[in-house]
Design an enzyme around this catalytic site. Sequence first.
Site, PDB file in Angstrom:
ATOM      1  N   HIS A  82       0.846  -1.201   0.000  1.00  0.00           N
ATOM      2  CA  HIS A  82       0.000   0.000   0.000  1.00  0.00           C
ATOM      3  C   HIS A  82       0.875   1.243   0.000  1.00  0.00           C
ATOM      4  O   HIS A  82       1.905   1.277   0.679  1.00  0.00           O
ATOM      5  CB  HIS A  82      -0.885  -0.002   1.253  1.00  0.00           C
ATOM      6  CG  HIS A  82      -1.816   1.165   1.324  1.00  0.00           C
ATOM      7  ND1 HIS A  82      -3.020   1.199   0.662  1.00  0.00           N
ATOM      8  CD2 HIS A  82      -1.712   2.349   1.965  1.00  0.00           C
ATOM      9  CE1 HIS A  82      -3.621   2.343   0.907  1.00  0.00           C
ATOM     10  NE2 HIS A  82      -2.851   3.076   1.691  1.00  0.00           N
ATOM     11  N   ASP A 161     -14.774   2.127   7.322  1.00  0.00           N
ATOM     12  CA  ASP A 161     -13.809   3.104   6.801  1.00  0.00           C
ATOM     13  C   ASP A 161     -14.455   3.968   5.723  1.00  0.00           C
ATOM     14  O   ASP A 161     -14.248   5.186   5.683  1.00  0.00           O
ATOM     15  CB  ASP A 161     -12.560   2.413   6.235  1.00  0.00           C
ATOM     16  CG  ASP A 161     -11.602   3.446   5.650  1.00  0.00           C
ATOM     17  OD1 ASP A 161     -11.164   4.320   6.419  1.00  0.00           O
ATOM     18  OD2 ASP A 161     -11.346   3.411   4.438  1.00  0.00           O
ATOM     19  N   ARG A 168     -14.964  12.371   7.240  1.00  0.00           N
ATOM     20  CA  ARG A 168     -13.700  13.104   7.457  1.00  0.00           C
ATOM     21  C   ARG A 168     -13.442  14.076   6.319  1.00  0.00           C
ATOM     22  O   ARG A 168     -12.980  15.200   6.526  1.00  0.00           O
ATOM     23  CB  ARG A 168     -12.532  12.117   7.557  1.00  0.00           C
ATOM     24  CG  ARG A 168     -12.516  11.350   8.863  1.00  0.00           C
ATOM     25  CD  ARG A 168     -11.565  10.162   8.769  1.00  0.00           C
ATOM     26  NE  ARG A 168     -10.195  10.560   8.520  1.00  0.00           N
ATOM     27  CZ  ARG A 168      -9.269   9.770   7.969  1.00  0.00           C
ATOM     28  NH1 ARG A 168      -9.568   8.539   7.606  1.00  0.00           N
ATOM     29  NH2 ARG A 168      -8.048  10.199   7.780  1.00  0.00           N
ATOM     30  N   SER A 183      -7.561   3.954   9.234  1.00  0.00           N
ATOM     31  CA  SER A 183      -8.182   3.858   7.906  1.00  0.00           C
ATOM     32  C   SER A 183      -7.364   2.944   6.994  1.00  0.00           C
ATOM     33  O   SER A 183      -7.889   2.006   6.380  1.00  0.00           O
ATOM     34  CB  SER A 183      -8.286   5.276   7.309  1.00  0.00           C
ATOM     35  OG  SER A 183      -8.588   5.226   5.949  1.00  0.00           O
ATOM     36  N   LYS A 187      -8.372  -1.580   6.285  1.00  0.00           N
ATOM     37  CA  LYS A 187      -8.602  -2.175   4.960  1.00  0.00           C
ATOM     38  C   LYS A 187      -7.598  -3.283   4.692  1.00  0.00           C
ATOM     39  O   LYS A 187      -7.913  -4.298   4.081  1.00  0.00           O
ATOM     40  CB  LYS A 187      -8.491  -1.087   3.882  1.00  0.00           C
ATOM     41  CG  LYS A 187      -9.673  -0.122   3.906  1.00  0.00           C
ATOM     42  CD  LYS A 187      -9.510   1.020   2.940  1.00  0.00           C
ATOM     43  CE  LYS A 187      -8.525   2.035   3.413  1.00  0.00           C
ATOM     44  NZ  LYS A 187      -8.608   3.357   2.861  1.00  0.00           N
TER      45      LYS A 187
HETATM   46  N1  URA Z   1      -5.285   6.717   2.791  1.00  0.00           N
HETATM   47  C1  URA Z   1      -6.304   6.069   3.406  1.00  0.00           C
HETATM   48  O1  URA Z   1      -6.696   4.965   3.003  1.00  0.00           O
HETATM   49  N2  URA Z   1      -6.901   6.634   4.465  1.00  0.00           N
HETATM   50  C2  URA Z   1      -6.512   7.840   4.962  1.00  0.00           C
HETATM   51  O2  URA Z   1      -7.076   8.282   5.929  1.00  0.00           O
HETATM   52  C3  URA Z   1      -5.451   8.528   4.307  1.00  0.00           C
HETATM   53  C4  URA Z   1      -4.842   7.939   3.220  1.00  0.00           C
END
Ligand code: URA
Length: 439
Positions: A82, A161, A168, A183, A187
């Site tokens: 990621h 999320d 947010r 967040s 995932k």
């Molecule tokens: N990437 C994400 O998946 N969540 C965030 O809060 C910021 C960057």
Amino acid sequence: MRAVDVIARKRDGEELTAEEIEWLVRGSVSGDVADYQLSAWLMAVYLKGMSPSETIALTRAMASSGRILDLGELAPRAVDKHSSGGVGDKISLVAGPIAAAAGVIVPKMSGRGLGFTGGTLDKLESIPGLRVGLSIGEILEQARNVGLVIASQTADLAPADGKLYALRDVTATVGSLPLIVSSILSKKLAGGAPSIVLDVKAGTGAFMKTAGEAEQLARALVDVGSACGRRVIALVSAMDQPLGKAVGNAVEVDEAVETLRGRGPDDVRELALTIAAEMVQCAGLAETEAKARDLAREALTSGRALAKLRAMVEAQGGDTSVIDDPSRLPRAPIREMVRSPVGGFIARLDAGVVGTTLTALGAGREKKGDPIDHRIGAIFHRKVGDRVEVDEPLFELHLARPEQTSFARERLLQAYHWSQEPVDHPNVVIGRFAQRRDP
Ligand code: URA
């Protein structure tokens, strides 16, 4: 339990219990906690922060708000990757195939571009016919048969999320360390891979503007991810200038393919090999860093990584002829080379300016759901540390309409700064964080 009490406790800087956090997260998905109360709570978290145990509880609760993928017999070799988001970041399209060609199972769920940062799914969709909306069954089958899947997050993975991120986004609470950590990791936990390699970007083209902020995020991701039972490696990489030469969608797929053919820019190759080598080691395929690096390099130079990308594109219904001949990717009708107005060494190429300019031109989206034009982009032929003479090619614009040209030229020229003194070529990898060993 009452939402108003949980909000008040956070507002007053108290530490919430895991039960309170789980209750709130469950309520966010079921609708039992109203959006205005969730928003107030998010602002309280933004202002007061969270302790490590609160962040761990929030991450676990968000991951458990939906299904957690069971990778079954694939799990021991499965590694997720990621990036925290940057400009010109096509690394998943290079590191993923390299790692998979070296034997790693890469079941990766990616996102779309938002604001100045690009998204791997948008880039992939430049390939005609390619599907990113795969079912969980399809993801598992492709992981088993090909070893490489890049698909969109399915709605039943970490739904909390999706809910909290949308709030947010409109309540100025995105930039909170515990909210970002939970967040990203929720995932990844839901994706089921036991190991995760994270690329945290630092610079003007990233969420984290300084190396110090990025290191803080990297450390927190490793600590929280490890506490949740996953092996997490976080690299910090430079994002003061775009990664590679190409920024856009189709142009970045082209550059990723070129890199897999051994002809791409040095920074893309270096970062992709570093990340792929980390993935190889996490999968238990190499005992030492040096051996992992050798396996990654061999997967790249042998052409097996390129073949792996082609196999993934085929499995996801894409036109594989673009892998053999990237000139078949969607092409912008307007191409214009911009030449350097100044001679000297390039001292800066501001990734933030590049990202916002290309987004405004249609290569990215300012808000969720905006359409994008895969053909739009730019190729930066000169980057930091390079010497350029007056009138030499600096960057090439790929645009949809002639009237975009002067805006694009002026704005992107403002991203460049020259020096009359030699400037070093910057390193792309600037830090590495892994779980601290017990003394
Ligand atoms: N990437 C994400 O998946 N969540 C965030 O809060 C910021 C960057």
